[in-house]
Design an enzyme around this catalytic site. Sequence first.
Site, PDB file in Angstrom:
ATOM      1  N   ARG A   1       5.233 -13.304   9.889  1.00  0.00           N
ATOM      2  CA  ARG A   1       5.948 -12.118   9.448  1.00  0.00           C
ATOM      3  C   ARG A   1       7.287 -12.042  10.245  1.00  0.00           C
ATOM      4  NH1 ARG A   1       2.504  -7.548   9.656  1.00  0.00           N
ATOM      5  NH2 ARG A   1       4.254  -6.381   9.856  1.00  0.00           N
TER       6      ARG A   1
ATOM      7  N   LYS B   1       4.754   0.363   9.516  1.00  0.00           N
ATOM      8  CA  LYS B   1       4.951   2.024   9.104  1.00  0.00           C
ATOM      9  C   LYS B   1       4.228   3.116   9.998  1.00  0.00           C
ATOM     10  CE  LYS B   1       3.013   0.418   5.182  1.00  0.00           C
ATOM     11  NZ  LYS B   1       2.501   0.307   3.877  1.00  0.00           N
TER      12      LYS B   1
ATOM     13  N   GLU C   1       0.912  -1.136  -0.106  1.00  0.00           N
ATOM     14  CA  GLU C   1       0.114  -0.007   0.078  1.00  0.00           C
ATOM     15  C   GLU C   1       0.785   1.131   0.325  1.00  0.00           C
ATOM     16  OE1 GLU C   1      -3.463   1.705   2.848  1.00  0.00           O
ATOM     17  OE2 GLU C   1      -2.823  -0.335   3.209  1.00  0.00           O
TER      18      GLU C   1
HETATM   19  P1  ATP Z   1       2.826  -2.122   8.121  1.00  0.00           P
HETATM   20  O1  ATP Z   1       2.177  -3.195   8.984  1.00  0.00           O
HETATM   21  O2  ATP Z   1       4.212  -1.693   8.078  1.00  0.00           O
HETATM   22  O3  ATP Z   1       1.880  -1.167   7.644  1.00  0.00           O
HETATM   23  P2  ATP Z   1       1.531  -3.630   6.014  1.00  0.00           P
HETATM   24  O4  ATP Z   1       1.523  -5.109   6.200  1.00  0.00           O
HETATM   25  O5  ATP Z   1       0.386  -2.836   6.122  1.00  0.00           O
HETATM   26  O6  ATP Z   1       2.689  -3.119   6.772  1.00  0.00           O
HETATM   27  P3  ATP Z   1       1.742  -3.408   3.144  1.00  0.00           P
HETATM   28  O7  ATP Z   1       2.101  -2.126   2.260  1.00  0.00           O
HETATM   29  O8  ATP Z   1       0.106  -3.559   3.212  1.00  0.00           O
HETATM   30  O9  ATP Z   1       2.150  -3.083   4.514  1.00  0.00           O
HETATM   31  O10 ATP Z   1       2.254  -4.683   2.809  1.00  0.00           O
HETATM   32  C1  ATP Z   1       2.931  -5.162   1.643  1.00  0.00           C
HETATM   33  C2  ATP Z   1       3.117  -6.740   1.831  1.00  0.00           C
HETATM   34  O11 ATP Z   1       4.359  -6.578   2.852  1.00  0.00           O
HETATM   35  C3  ATP Z   1       2.081  -7.418   2.450  1.00  0.00           C
HETATM   36  O12 ATP Z   1       2.142  -8.472   1.599  1.00  0.00           O
HETATM   37  C4  ATP Z   1       2.496  -7.476   3.729  1.00  0.00           C
HETATM   38  O13 ATP Z   1       2.081  -8.988   4.524  1.00  0.00           O
HETATM   39  C5  ATP Z   1       4.186  -7.434   3.799  1.00  0.00           C
HETATM   40  N1  ATP Z   1       4.916  -7.549   4.881  1.00  0.00           N
HETATM   41  C6  ATP Z   1       4.590  -6.310   5.567  1.00  0.00           C
HETATM   42  N2  ATP Z   1       5.210  -6.486   6.814  1.00  0.00           N
HETATM   43  C7  ATP Z   1       6.063  -7.501   6.673  1.00  0.00           C
HETATM   44  C8  ATP Z   1       6.952  -8.458   7.734  1.00  0.00           C
HETATM   45  N3  ATP Z   1       7.465  -7.994   8.984  1.00  0.00           N
HETATM   46  N4  ATP Z   1       7.146  -9.688   7.295  1.00  0.00           N
HETATM   47  C9  ATP Z   1       6.871 -10.073   6.229  1.00  0.00           C
HETATM   48  N5  ATP Z   1       6.014  -9.197   5.387  1.00  0.00           N
HETATM   49  C10 ATP Z   1       5.458  -8.464   5.516  1.00  0.00           C
HETATM   50 MG    MG Z   2      -1.210  -2.487   5.270  1.00  0.00          MG
END
Ligand code: ATP
Ligand code: MG
Length: 627
Positions: free
Chosen positions: A315, A325, A72
């Site tokens: 994760r 984030k 995102e």
């Molecule tokens: P955040 O919690 O930091 O906002 P998010 O999952 O909301 O992270 P996205 O931009 O939606 O951020 O994530 C893009 C991809 O990265 C998703 O498929 C998510 O599952 C993966 N991802 C995010 N954080 C991790 C992590 N700590 N380990 C593995 N994959 C991750």
């Molecule tokens: Mg997200």
Amino acid sequence: MSTPHTSPAATAAADAADASTKPSNFLRNVIEQDLEQGTYHQRQWGGSPGDAAHHAAGIQDPAAVRMRFPPEPNGYLHLGHAKSIWVNFSMAQNYGGACHLRFDDTNPEKEEQEYVDSIREMVQWLGYSTEYADVPGQPGALQPHVYYASDYFDFMYRAAEYLIESGNAYVDEQSAEDMRTNRGDFGRPGVNSPFRSRTPAENLARLREMRDGQLPDGAAVVRAKIDMASPNINMRDPALYRIRRATHHNTGDKWCIYPMYTFAHPIEDALEQITHSFCTLEFEDQRPFYDWLLTKLCEGGLLQTPPPRQYEFARLNVTHVITSKRRLRQLVEEGHVDGWDDPRMPTIAGLRRRGYTPDAIKLFCERSGVSKSGGWIDYSTLEGTLRDVLDPVAPRALAVLEPLKLELTNWDELFGAGHQEPCLAPINPHDEAAGQRQFTLGRESWIEAEDFMEVPAKGYRRLYPPYTGGDGQPKEGNKVRLKYGYVIECTGFEKDAEGKVTKVLAQVIADTKSGTPGADSVKVKGVIGWVGAHNATPAEFRLYERLFKVEHPGEADLSEELNPNSLNVVQGYVEAGLLQTLQAESEEPKPQQVERLGYFIRDRKTPLTAEKLVFNRACGLKDGWKP
Ligand code: ATP
Ligand code: MG
């Protein structure tokens, strides 16, 4: 002498040891099984994302598997994202597949171009390409697979109409509060909405009114009609669309209704012909809806079969590191760090500026394993991986971080006033082919302040002058080697009015230069680094420690968790010639090993000038963390 050989048994044992130390990755098994069974063999690819008809008109998909990385664009990528990028891109690469970069921009309020640009840059920097030769009718023609989920809004709306027409969805006009109450909870089944029994025709008319802006924000939502008594709360008629008057960065004011993430994501995967949709464990409970939705849309002929499947992995969590984030934004906004790319930040931009290389980040992802059960990886594994990657390749340099002047008092009489003695040092001792670097030794040098003691502590092997021992007996000054130069003997020192040592005095021992026949004539126990004071380049060194002193940050107030000593700036010198080497290298700074002191990289945000170089320390040569 016999030639070395390895018995089959020894080889098997080595393989077994290798397999047991190789981090496991269960997703590989999933893919291999699908390839073996030909699960996706018949899939057609239309050359771009699209519905069933679009793909049916295409070619047999030249990509054996398709994956995607779907960020995102609402912040900078962090180490957790790097893991996801590595999982998806490297797996596609290993199995003859393709991986798409998809911006999940269905939420109209949060996205920004700045984030889109930085995400693209980071994926590229990590060494992954989104270009594949899979354009129907144009063999060999490369095409980038960078997509925006908001380009699929038309199809998503069409899917919503189809679900309504087929009796699989309805427009619910309960208040938000009633909806929440009627959803039930873990111990209590939900209650059907009074709007659930409307006819498809009524629902369709209402949906179109929603779309046409005839209902205010929040007045209605489209819901799937599944099962309000399901033990999985996500299956209790989840919302598909909401009314939200907001300008979207891509579609402007075209829409006043927007799809929910849980509805949008499976559709995005299916339109792009993703075979394996990898996500983190928190989406496990969404999988039944993912499958329900795509099955319905395949049945209706809107999407090509077989649909993508979702697989969840744990994760990445690293001790002393935050990967959220929202929390990272807080660090930036509250000024705890100097922006998203502060070298202490676990953003990919921060890691890059700190001296992490794409290889180190990818190897770390691999070492952390891919499994169903989470856990914390120790921060020392991250640094250890960086050292393992840099040691064989990083060019070496000498530098002094806390400078103290050294004067070789017999220099002029041995060599003549003003003489500069050339010294050679390997660029990398593990890589002879890398060649040698050259600098000069003169009468005055800078040495590390900690390489001198007025009175030596027990076991101290570096410079100290003649002194009176505890036994009352006079002791000799110590002899050490100036690395790549001569053996010297400490004869004295000078102090200022405050008692601070300002200069160390020593004598060169003739004919002991490194690399000459006499080098071994005098045995010494200590070797110290130095830079020639006559031509050293001034440098600032930014020494970083872990940003968080607590192991599992994110649980308490930031101010209690932050390490107040995460940055220490010192002024010193680097060997002559390094500036020219750095100026000659490509724009991308490369990490160096400063002998004995750690891995450093020139700060990419500071211009390269002779007045002062600025270096960030990536890590020390050993794990020296003391909590
Ligand atoms: P955040 O919690 O930091 O906002 P998010 O999952 O909301 O992270 P996205 O931009 O939606 O951020 O994530 C893009 C991809 O990265 C998703 O498929 C998510 O599952 C993966 N991802 C995010 N954080 C991790 C992590 N700590 N380990 C593995 N994959 C991750
Ligand atoms: Mg997200």
